[in-house]
Design a protein around this motif. Structure first.
Motif, PDB file in Angstrom:
ATOM      1  N   MET A   1       3.778  -5.077 -37.961  1.00  0.00           N
ATOM      2  CA  MET A   1       3.848  -5.247 -36.514  1.00  0.00           C
ATOM      3  C   MET A   1       4.883  -4.277 -35.959  1.00  0.00           C
ATOM      4  O   MET A   1       6.074  -4.363 -36.289  1.00  0.00           O
ATOM      5  CB  MET A   1       4.200  -6.685 -36.169  1.00  0.00           C
TER       6      MET A   1
ATOM      7  N   VAL B   1      -2.707 -11.535 -40.251  1.00  0.00           N
ATOM      8  CA  VAL B   1      -3.214 -11.617 -38.882  1.00  0.00           C
ATOM      9  C   VAL B   1      -3.372 -13.080 -38.459  1.00  0.00           C
ATOM     10  O   VAL B   1      -3.888 -13.909 -39.213  1.00  0.00           O
ATOM     11  CB  VAL B   1      -4.555 -10.875 -38.761  1.00  0.00           C
TER      12      VAL B   1
ATOM     13  N   SER C   1       2.837  -9.042 -41.744  1.00  0.00           N
ATOM     14  CA  SER C   1       2.353 -10.398 -41.498  1.00  0.00           C
ATOM     15  C   SER C   1       0.862 -10.455 -41.773  1.00  0.00           C
ATOM     16  O   SER C   1       0.172  -9.423 -41.754  1.00  0.00           O
ATOM     17  CB  SER C   1       2.597 -10.826 -40.041  1.00  0.00           C
TER      18      SER C   1
ATOM     19  N   PRO D   1      -0.393  -4.500 -34.183  1.00  0.00           N
ATOM     20  CA  PRO D   1      -0.656  -4.455 -35.627  1.00  0.00           C
ATOM     21  C   PRO D   1      -1.045  -3.066 -36.124  1.00  0.00           C
ATOM     22  O   PRO D   1      -1.809  -2.352 -35.467  1.00  0.00           O
ATOM     23  CB  PRO D   1      -1.811  -5.442 -35.809  1.00  0.00           C
TER      24      PRO D   1
ATOM     25  N   TYR E   1       2.955 -13.518 -37.277  1.00  0.00           N
ATOM     26  CA  TYR E   1       2.215 -12.528 -36.505  1.00  0.00           C
ATOM     27  C   TYR E   1       2.345 -12.812 -35.011  1.00  0.00           C
ATOM     28  O   TYR E   1       2.642 -11.918 -34.213  1.00  0.00           O
ATOM     29  CB  TYR E   1       0.745 -12.564 -36.932  1.00  0.00           C
TER      30      TYR E   1
END
Length: 344
Positions: free
Chosen positions: A134, A277, A275, A292, A282
């Motif tokens: 992220m 999704v 992370s 992302p 996330y």
């Protein structure tokens, strides 16, 4: 193409020069991380370099060899970190490194290789794409970024400030407070903790690139994070908060402070880490505006092997995680480092 197993100072200098000049290099391709891993964990580190017929470096691949009593033998690039993998000029050099890695795995009896690539590779190795990193593009000043945050997020940051929390950003002088929060948080997550010496070694190895951030209330640390800057990106590979004080939002102040620091220091991008999704982490990172970036984890597997599931999401580890959460923090701190060195 000639494969070199990195050993002498001359090739080490060539490696470092290659990484620093390659636009797709991550900070974890730098040789200094090899020293940290060897010093703290004692793992073998077969670092592979490919040269052309004229002796010019065409690619590199750092590997960490783990002999785990729990999970067997395997190679990772890079173990303990989000990034690593093949760094090469072209597909031909990348293939040479992949072939050399497979040979190395067979020589040491490894069951698998895991490569943590930021970008896709031209290979038939199986790939897992469950994780994203992220990332948030940063403006030149924090005030511009602050105005873009949702009002609820800004109020959570202000709430922590109104409670009288103090933010400190520094180096080894903050290690004790940083680790105090980190160790408790890892216990609460059911995850074995790294020894404090791991972070001490990182700070000593990267005195300019690494900073610690600690959020405290009345002298007690409530949230902390480790920051690593490479080129124009600032990453927070480890962050923690004391869940007993979640209602006061110290973690929100932590991230607000490190984003302000990132803008002030001139970084162009902030990396919140990886992370799955739509997971809780996330969504937490997305609320700050992070987008992302797909990650690609490639695997070489010995005959008859399947892609390993060495992660907390594996149902096989559910009972162990639940048990770990019940340990007193001092016990978890004592036992954890002896286990986590074998977890990639």
């Amino acid at each position: 193409m000639n494969i070199v197993h990195l050993q002498d100072a001359y090739d080490e200098a060539l490696w470092e020069q290659y990484v620093l000049n390659h636009p797709q290099a991550s900070g974890y391709h730098l040789l200094a991380w090899r020293g940290v891993i060897q010093q703290v964990f004692g793992h073998a580190t077969p670092y592979l370099m490919v040269k052309d017929g004229e002796g010019k470096v065409r690619g590199v691949l750092p590997l960490v060899f783990t002999k785990s009593p729990m999970f067997g033998r395997f190679l990772t690039s890079m173990a303990f970190f989000n990034y690593g993998g093949v760094l090469a000029d072209d597909a031909e050099a990348a293939r040479a490194l992949l072939n050399a890695a497979a040979v190395t795995a067979q020589e040491v009896g490894a069951a698998h290789i895991e490569l943590r690539q930021e970008e896709p590779l031209a290979t038939e190795w199986p790939v897992r794409s469950k994780k994203v990193s992220m990332r948030l593009a940063l403006p030149p000043d924090y005030e511009t970024l602050l105005k873009a945050f949702p009002s609820k997020l800004r109020s959570q940051v202000r709430r922590a400030q109104k409670e009288g929390m103090e933010v400190r950003i520094g180096g080894t002088e903050l290690l004790g407070d940083y680790y105090r929060v980190f160790a408790r948080c890892m216990r609460d997550l059911g995850t074995p903790v790294y020894e404090k010496g791991f972070f001490e070694a990182i700070l000593k190895t990267f005195p300019k690139e690494v900073r610690l951030c600690v959020v405290s209330l009345n002298g007690s640390p409530l949230a902390s994070g480790l920051l690593y800057g490479f080129r124009n990106r600032l990453e927070i590979p480890w962050a923690a908060s004391d869940k007993r004080y979640s209602r006061l939002s110290p973690n929100m102040l932590l991230y607000g402070a490190v984003l302000e620091f990132a803008c002030r220091e001139g970084f162009k991008e902030f990396d919140f880490g990886r992370s799955s999704v739509d997971s809780g982490t996330y969504r937490f990172k997305a609320q700050w505006g992070a987008q992302p970036h797909q990650l690609h984890w490639y695997y070489w597997l010995s005959e008859g092997r399947r892609i390993p599931e060495l992660n907390p999401d594996n149902p096989k580890f559910k009972a162990a995680i639940a048990l770990w959460k019940r340990f007193p923090v001092p016990v978890a701190n004592l036992v954890g480092p002896h286990l986590v060195k074998y977890l990639p």
